[in-house]
Design a protein around this motif. Structure first.
Motif, PDB file in Angstrom:
ATOM      1  N   ILE A   1       6.934   6.186  -6.811  1.00 43.60           N
ATOM      2  CA  ILE A   1       5.352   6.651  -7.001  1.00 43.60           C
ATOM      3  C   ILE A   1       4.546   5.594  -5.997  1.00 43.60           C
ATOM      4  N   GLU A   2       3.935   6.236  -5.059  1.00 45.79           N
ATOM      5  CA  GLU A   2       3.015   5.491  -4.259  1.00 45.79           C
ATOM      6  C   GLU A   2       1.527   5.471  -4.872  1.00 45.79           C
ATOM      7  N   LEU A   3       1.103   3.934  -5.076  1.00 41.30           N
ATOM      8  CA  LEU A   3      -0.013   3.919  -5.741  1.00 41.30           C
ATOM      9  C   LEU A   3      -0.981   3.484  -4.417  1.00 41.30           C
ATOM     10  N   THR A   4      -2.268   3.889  -4.593  1.00 43.22           N
ATOM     11  CA  THR A   4      -3.176   3.177  -3.603  1.00 43.22           C
ATOM     12  C   THR A   4      -4.085   2.511  -4.408  1.00 43.22           C
TER      13      THR A   4
ATOM     14  N   GLU B   1      -5.760  -8.719   8.360  1.00 41.86           N
ATOM     15  CA  GLU B   1      -4.379  -9.348   8.000  1.00 41.86           C
ATOM     16  C   GLU B   1      -4.260  -8.761   6.623  1.00 41.86           C
ATOM     17  N   MET B   2      -3.039  -8.067   6.328  1.00 42.83           N
ATOM     18  CA  MET B   2      -2.550  -7.665   4.926  1.00 42.83           C
ATOM     19  C   MET B   2      -1.299  -8.337   4.508  1.00 42.83           C
ATOM     20  N   ILE B   3      -1.140  -8.577   3.183  1.00 48.87           N
ATOM     21  CA  ILE B   3      -0.091  -8.830   2.641  1.00 48.87           C
ATOM     22  C   ILE B   3       0.913  -7.493   2.133  1.00 48.87           C
ATOM     23  N   ALA B   4       2.013  -7.723   2.648  1.00 46.65           N
ATOM     24  CA  ALA B   4       2.872  -6.428   2.399  1.00 46.65           C
ATOM     25  C   ALA B   4       4.023  -6.830   1.630  1.00 46.65           C
ATOM     26  N   LEU B   5       4.187  -6.329   0.312  1.00 44.24           N
ATOM     27  CA  LEU B   5       5.169  -6.620  -0.664  1.00 44.24           C
ATOM     28  C   LEU B   5       6.116  -5.365  -0.921  1.00 44.24           C
ATOM     29  N   GLU B   6       7.371  -5.378  -0.653  1.00 41.05           N
ATOM     30  CA  GLU B   6       8.308  -4.252  -1.184  1.00 41.05           C
ATOM     31  C   GLU B   6       9.211  -5.076  -2.261  1.00 41.05           C
ATOM     32  N   PHE B   7       9.349  -4.549  -3.454  1.00 42.99           N
ATOM     33  CA  PHE B   7      10.524  -5.133  -4.124  1.00 42.99           C
ATOM     34  C   PHE B   7      10.997  -3.896  -5.006  1.00 42.99           C
TER      35      PHE B   7
ATOM     36  N   VAL C   1       8.785  -0.673  -5.235  1.00 40.82           N
ATOM     37  CA  VAL C   1       7.586  -0.442  -5.236  1.00 40.82           C
ATOM     38  C   VAL C   1       7.081  -1.206  -3.902  1.00 40.82           C
ATOM     39  N   SER C   2       6.170  -0.504  -3.323  1.00 38.79           N
ATOM     40  CA  SER C   2       5.776  -1.054  -1.833  1.00 38.79           C
ATOM     41  C   SER C   2       4.215  -1.036  -2.097  1.00 38.79           C
ATOM     42  N   VAL C   3       3.821  -2.377  -1.579  1.00 36.24           N
ATOM     43  CA  VAL C   3       2.077  -2.667  -1.793  1.00 36.24           C
ATOM     44  C   VAL C   3       1.644  -3.343  -0.437  1.00 36.24           C
ATOM     45  N   THR C   4       0.648  -3.090  -0.094  1.00 39.77           N
ATOM     46  CA  THR C   4      -0.112  -3.674   0.897  1.00 39.77           C
ATOM     47  C   THR C   4      -1.283  -4.157   0.265  1.00 39.77           C
TER      48      THR C   4
ATOM     49  N   CYS D   1      -3.975 -10.486  -5.491  1.00 36.86           N
ATOM     50  CA  CYS D   1      -2.613 -10.014  -5.595  1.00 36.86           C
ATOM     51  C   CYS D   1      -1.747 -10.622  -6.368  1.00 36.86           C
ATOM     52  N   ALA D   2      -1.709 -12.117  -6.329  1.00 36.42           N
ATOM     53  CA  ALA D   2      -0.867 -12.893  -6.986  1.00 36.42           C
ATOM     54  C   ALA D   2      -0.989 -12.689  -8.495  1.00 36.42           C
TER      55      ALA D   2
END
Length: 130
Positions: A72-75, A96-102, A109-112, A121-122
């Motif tokens: 499920i993609e979340l914005t 500049e963006m933080i890109a997380l995929e786990f 989950v994939s988050v920018t 974000c942390a």
């Protein structure tokens, strides 16, 4: 006089499914679930990895036939305040963006996240991984 060692217990597929369902609850700790069911937590971890777990057909027969979780993609809405001294970046240029995929279990989950909000974000990531 010879005393027979304690025999191994055999657990039904329904019991295993019940234990695994309890482990799947949000915030559930495997050790706490194992203790509640009077099991060794290593045994429950083995069941979660698939060794000795009930077969899919027996779980479906018990009425626990759920569709597997899907991505499920979340914005995440971001608020950006531009000061007069900081010019806006041209359209189409990402700051500049933080890109997380786990992946956690069957959930991917994939988050920018903007670098300017790294602390937020942390904090969010700590809550998600809890």
């Amino acid at each position: 006089m010879h005393v027979n060692p304690k025999q191994r217990r055999r657990h039904s597929a329904a019991f295993k499914a019940e234990v695994l369902a309890a482990c799947a609850q949000p915030g559930a700790a495997v050790a706490a679930v194992a203790l509640a069911f009077k099991l060794n937590d290593n045994l429950v971890h083995q069941w979660r990895r698939g060794r000795g777990a009930p077969k899919a057909s027996s779980v479906a027969a018990m009425g626990a036939s759920e569709a597997p979780p899907r991505f499920i993609e979340l914005t995440v809405p971001t608020t950006v305040s531009l000061t007069p001294a900081a010019p806006a970046s041209p359209p189409g240029v990402m700051s500049e963006m933080i890109a997380l995929e786990f992946k956690r279990g069957a959930l991917g989950v994939s988050v920018t996240w903007p670098v300017s909000a790294a602390a937020d974000c942390a904090a969010w990531l700590r809550e998600v991984l809890r």
